[in-house]
Design a protein around this motif. Structure first.
Motif, PDB file in Angstrom:
ATOM      1  N   PHE A 393       0.850  -1.187   0.000  1.00 34.74           N
ATOM      2  CA  PHE A 393       0.000   0.000   0.000  1.00 34.74           C
ATOM      3  C   PHE A 393       0.889   1.242   0.000  1.00 34.74           C
ATOM      4  N   LYS A 394       1.389   1.617  -1.179  1.00 34.72           N
ATOM      5  CA  LYS A 394       2.336   2.733  -1.264  1.00 34.72           C
ATOM      6  C   LYS A 394       1.704   4.060  -0.876  1.00 34.72           C
ATOM      7  N   GLY A 395       0.400   4.203  -1.063  1.00 34.64           N
ATOM      8  CA  GLY A 395      -0.256   5.441  -0.674  1.00 34.64           C
ATOM      9  C   GLY A 395      -0.296   5.657   0.814  1.00 34.64           C
ATOM     10  N   GLU A 396       0.043   4.643   1.597  1.00 39.97           N
ATOM     11  CA  GLU A 396       0.051   4.760   3.058  1.00 39.97           C
ATOM     12  C   GLU A 396       1.040   5.819   3.512  1.00 39.97           C
ATOM     13  N   LYS A 397       2.147   5.969   2.779  1.00 41.76           N
ATOM     14  CA  LYS A 397       3.185   6.930   3.184  1.00 41.76           C
ATOM     15  C   LYS A 397       2.961   8.301   2.582  1.00 41.76           C
ATOM     16  N   ASP A 398       2.029   8.413   1.657  1.00 42.72           N
ATOM     17  CA  ASP A 398       1.738   9.715   1.059  1.00 42.72           C
ATOM     18  C   ASP A 398       0.877  10.527   2.023  1.00 42.72           C
ATOM     19  N   HIS A 399       1.051  11.852   2.011  1.00 40.71           N
ATOM     20  CA  HIS A 399       0.232  12.676   2.909  1.00 40.71           C
ATOM     21  C   HIS A 399      -1.233  12.532   2.533  1.00 40.71           C
ATOM     22  N   TRP A 400      -2.072  12.406   3.532  1.00 45.21           N
ATOM     23  CA  TRP A 400      -3.474  12.086   3.271  1.00 45.21           C
ATOM     24  C   TRP A 400      -4.208  13.193   2.536  1.00 45.21           C
ATOM     25  N   ARG A 401      -3.640  14.408   2.532  1.00 37.44           N
ATOM     26  CA  ARG A 401      -4.283  15.512   1.820  1.00 37.44           C
ATOM     27  C   ARG A 401      -3.592  15.835   0.492  1.00 37.44           C
ATOM     28  N   SER A 402      -2.777  14.933   0.011  1.00 34.21           N
ATOM     29  CA  SER A 402      -2.041  15.203  -1.225  1.00 34.21           C
ATOM     30  C   SER A 402      -2.942  15.149  -2.454  1.00 34.21           C
ATOM     31  N   ARG A 403      -4.088  14.452  -2.364  1.00 34.47           N
ATOM     32  CA  ARG A 403      -5.019  14.256  -3.481  1.00 34.47           C
ATOM     33  C   ARG A 403      -4.371  13.510  -4.646  1.00 34.47           C
ATOM     34  N   ARG A 404      -3.360  12.707  -4.335  1.00 33.08           N
ATOM     35  CA  ARG A 404      -2.740  11.871  -5.374  1.00 33.08           C
ATOM     36  C   ARG A 404      -3.276  10.445  -5.329  1.00 33.08           C
ATOM     37  N   THR A 405      -4.188  10.160  -4.406  1.00 36.52           N
ATOM     38  CA  THR A 405      -4.752   8.826  -4.269  1.00 36.52           C
ATOM     39  C   THR A 405      -6.234   8.854  -4.615  1.00 36.52           C
ATOM     40  N   ILE A 406      -6.776   7.706  -4.966  1.00 39.32           N
ATOM     41  CA  ILE A 406      -8.149   7.626  -5.439  1.00 39.32           C
ATOM     42  C   ILE A 406      -9.153   7.836  -4.312  1.00 39.32           C
ATOM     43  N   CYS A 407      -8.787   7.461  -3.090  1.00 44.31           N
ATOM     44  CA  CYS A 407      -9.615   7.719  -1.908  1.00 44.31           C
ATOM     45  C   CYS A 407      -8.726   7.589  -0.678  1.00 44.31           C
ATOM     46  N   VAL A 408      -9.239   8.012   0.471  1.00 53.31           N
ATOM     47  CA  VAL A 408      -8.440   8.067   1.697  1.00 53.31           C
ATOM     48  C   VAL A 408      -9.158   7.303   2.805  1.00 53.31           C
ATOM     49  N   LYS A 409      -8.459   6.351   3.380  1.00 47.98           N
ATOM     50  CA  LYS A 409      -9.007   5.583   4.501  1.00 47.98           C
ATOM     51  C   LYS A 409      -9.133   6.452   5.742  1.00 47.98           C
ATOM     52  N   THR A 410     -10.260   6.318   6.458  1.00 57.26           N
ATOM     53  CA  THR A 410     -10.433   7.032   7.721  1.00 57.26           C
ATOM     54  C   THR A 410     -11.428   6.291   8.597  1.00 57.26           C
ATOM     55  N   HIS A 411     -11.193   6.358   9.897  1.00 58.50           N
ATOM     56  CA  HIS A 411     -12.139   5.849  10.891  1.00 58.50           C
ATOM     57  C   HIS A 411     -12.751   6.999  11.689  1.00 58.50           C
ATOM     58  N   GLU A 412     -12.474   8.227  11.265  1.00 59.44           N
ATOM     59  CA  GLU A 412     -12.907   9.390  12.038  1.00 59.44           C
ATOM     60  C   GLU A 412     -14.410   9.632  11.874  1.00 59.44           C
ATOM     61  N   SER A 413     -14.968  10.294  12.859  1.00 58.58           N
ATOM     62  CA  SER A 413     -16.349  10.767  12.791  1.00 58.58           C
ATOM     63  C   SER A 413     -16.389  12.147  13.435  1.00 58.58           C
TER      64      SER A 413
END
Length: 575
Positions: A393-413
């Motif tokens: 999962f190479k996108g794991e190390k990318d900043h979550w706000r980079s918008r270079r990934t198709i979607c972003v995993k989150t458990h937040e509410s």
């Protein structure tokens, strides 16, 4: 008398300050000289990374356990919860030690902030070059080194089993992973990436291009940037896992145009499942089709999708069962279906910020695996987990706000965290299964099971009382504050993967072929799937726990229906 005394005091004050300044300058100069001398005294050859260079490795090694800069927030009390049910506070967010400028989600971004010191100290000679390894026979049980090759991009030749290890990658580690899936060649890139295949890359480059050493093995040739150090796989090392065996998929009717459907074939007088599977594995086909003495190699296709299995007796399996000519036996070979393994970051920043939201333990990592292989783009994460990065999962190390990934995993509410996203896929799973899965992960990691003492301790009931309320409030918050939602049930994915995944891909505005979706179905398990039976009582929930959880299930089911959906799957909604 007063005037000379005042002059003496002034002189002493200046002298004290001057002595302090000279002492500080002397200490700093000595320290810099010692550091410079220590660098110049290093022996020639590969140099081990210093403490300033080792920070990203430590971050990946510790993973989510210690370096998570963002832990999931505590459950929120929702007005839609049933009356009379206490909603305890969830696990508190971890404090982030250190000054704000030093904290960062991406460990690679920490090094430039310290680069000024290394530049000030200086390193005129630079890192010593890695001595190129010459092609030759096995060395130290690492197999035969073939050479240095250029093999990158979407047309990569070695694209079978793929994994990364930023801390402990070795040649034998990569070889064992490739041998386990019956691949012939193992290629290492950039010191931490491993690729497998049965065909050598076309472009051979000079050995000096493979100038990286493996992160866990000094002096070994481990590729370079866009370069592979290729080894021929030897037998598995002692203590390694066994080779994967052939898996029987069932009995199926032969397609009408078998020559077009099956790209390769083999005729043998006494063809066996093992011989046919070995032949197809060498050709890098995931399916071996056996009909009498005829062996065919294939991929799952719309004409041969492996969804309509028939009685195995029609293929001659069973006592005195005659084989029907129009039916064949299908076996899964150890090699991976590589038609959907190519993944990359988005070529341009995404205009729509999409979340993949779920309660912990709902299968978020597995769904990320499905989305990445279906779309061909990496998924990101609100958190950093080095274990997931090492599994591809190479996108794991990318900043979550980079918008270079198709979607972003989150458990937040919570409203603030939800409204940051433009749209979201809301993944919901049976809370009984989610609670058990998350408890196993917290106690024993992604693939382990909690020990019997964990289930019998007070930790388990406290966990249920806290996290059951969080499961409910998480869904309710996303239904209330989410701007554009696609609700996906984990049970629907398990039961009907391709149609559900097709809806998810369309929601992400990506066009994919039916062959790619069938490839994902063929590789659906991924690397994070607990196998075997769990070693605890199959019924860990007490009647009081069930009463509590059932109340939350009814609340969420009602909220989904009011939101215009179909509600929760009837298999776990209490009557």
């Amino acid at each position: 008398m007063a005037k000379p005394s005042f002059r003496l005091q002034k002189l002493l004050r200046r002298t004290r300050f001057l002595l302090f300044f000279l002492s500080a300058a002397y200490l700093m100069t000595g320290s810099l000289l010692l550091l410079q001398r220590a660098r110049l005294a290093l022996p020639p050859g590969p140099r081990a990374p210093g403490p300033l260079q080792a920070l990203p490795v430590a971050a990946v090694a510790l993973g989510v356990g210690l370096l998570d800069s963002r832990a999931p927030r505590a459950p929120r009390v929702s007005p839609d919860l049933p009356l009379g049910v206490d909603v305890p506070r969830g696990p508190p967010a971890r404090a982030r030690p250190g000054p704000r400028w030093l904290r960062t989600r991406n460990p690679e971004l920490r090094q430039p902030r310290r680069g000024w010191f290394r530049h000030f100290v200086g390193d005129p000679q630079g890192p010593p070059a890695l001595r190129p390894e010459a092609p030759g026979p096995a060395v130290g049980g690492r197999g035969t080194y073939v050479g240095c090759f250029s093999d990158s991009g979407r047309d990569r030749t070695l694209k079978g089993a793929v994994f990364f290890d930023l801390r402990k990658m070795t040649v034998s580690h990569c070889q064992d992973a490739c041998a386990e899936r019956s691949y012939v060649y193992a290629g290492l890139e950039a010191g931490a990436e491993c690729y497998c295949g049965n065909r050598l890359p076309v472009t051979n480059v000079g050995p000096e291009a493979c100038n990286h050493e493996c992160k866990g093995e000094k002096g070994s040739a481990c590729g370079g940037v866009g370069r592979l150090s290729v080894y021929r796989v030897q037998e598995l090392q002692p203590g390694s896992r066994k080779r994967r065996t052939v898996t029987y998929r069932g009995c199926f009717r032969l397609p009408e145009n078998g020559t077009h459907t099956f790209p390769d074939s083999l005729l043998q007088p006494n063809a066996t499942a093992e011989a046919c599977s070995g032949f197809c594995s060498q050709k890098e086909f995931p399916l071996a089709v056996l009909r009498g003495r005829e062996c065919y190699c294939a991929y799952p296709t719309p004409q041969f999708s492996l969804r309509d299995a028939v009685d195995s007796s029609l293929c001659g399996r069973g006592p005195e069962a005659p084989r029907q000519a129009e039916y064949c036996e299908v076996y899964q070979t150890p090699v991976q279906d590589t038609r959907c393994t190519d993944r990359r970051f988005l070529p341009t920043k995404s205009k729509v910020f999409v979340a993949l939201s779920s309660f912990p333990g709902a299968g978020n990592t597995w769904v990320r695996h499905l989305i990445e292989h279906a779309t061909g783009f990496y998924t990101g994460s609100y958190y950093f987990d080095g274990t997931l990065y090492n599994k591809g999962f190479k996108g794991e190390k990318d900043h979550w706000r980079s918008r270079r990934t198709i979607c972003v995993k989150t458990h937040e509410s919570g409203r603030r965290e939800i409204e940051m996203f433009d749209s979201a896929i809301l993944l919901i799973r049976n809370p009984y299964r989610s609670l058990v899965a998350e408890f196993n992960r917290k106690c024993a990691g992604h693939l382990g099971y909690a020990a019997d003492r964990n289930w019998k301790s007070k930790e388990w009931p406290d966990f249920v009382n806290s996290y059951a309320a969080w499961w409910s409030s998480h869904v309710l918050d996303w239904l209330r504050y989410g701007k554009r939602l696609l609700v996906v049930h984990y049970e629907d994915l398990r039961r009907s993967l391709v149609p559900t995944l097709r809806d998810m891909v369309a929601f992400l505005n990506v066009s994919v072929s039916e062959e790619r979706l069938l490839c994902v179905e063929n590789n659906k398990e991924g690397s994070f799937w607990r196998r075997g039976r769990r070693p605890h009582d199959p019924e860990p929930f007490t009647p009081e726990m069930r009463t509590l959880i059932d109340g939350y299930i009814r609340t969420v089911d009602r909220a989904l229906r009011e939101h215009g959906g179909a509600g929760l799957p009837g298999e776990y909604v209490p009557r």
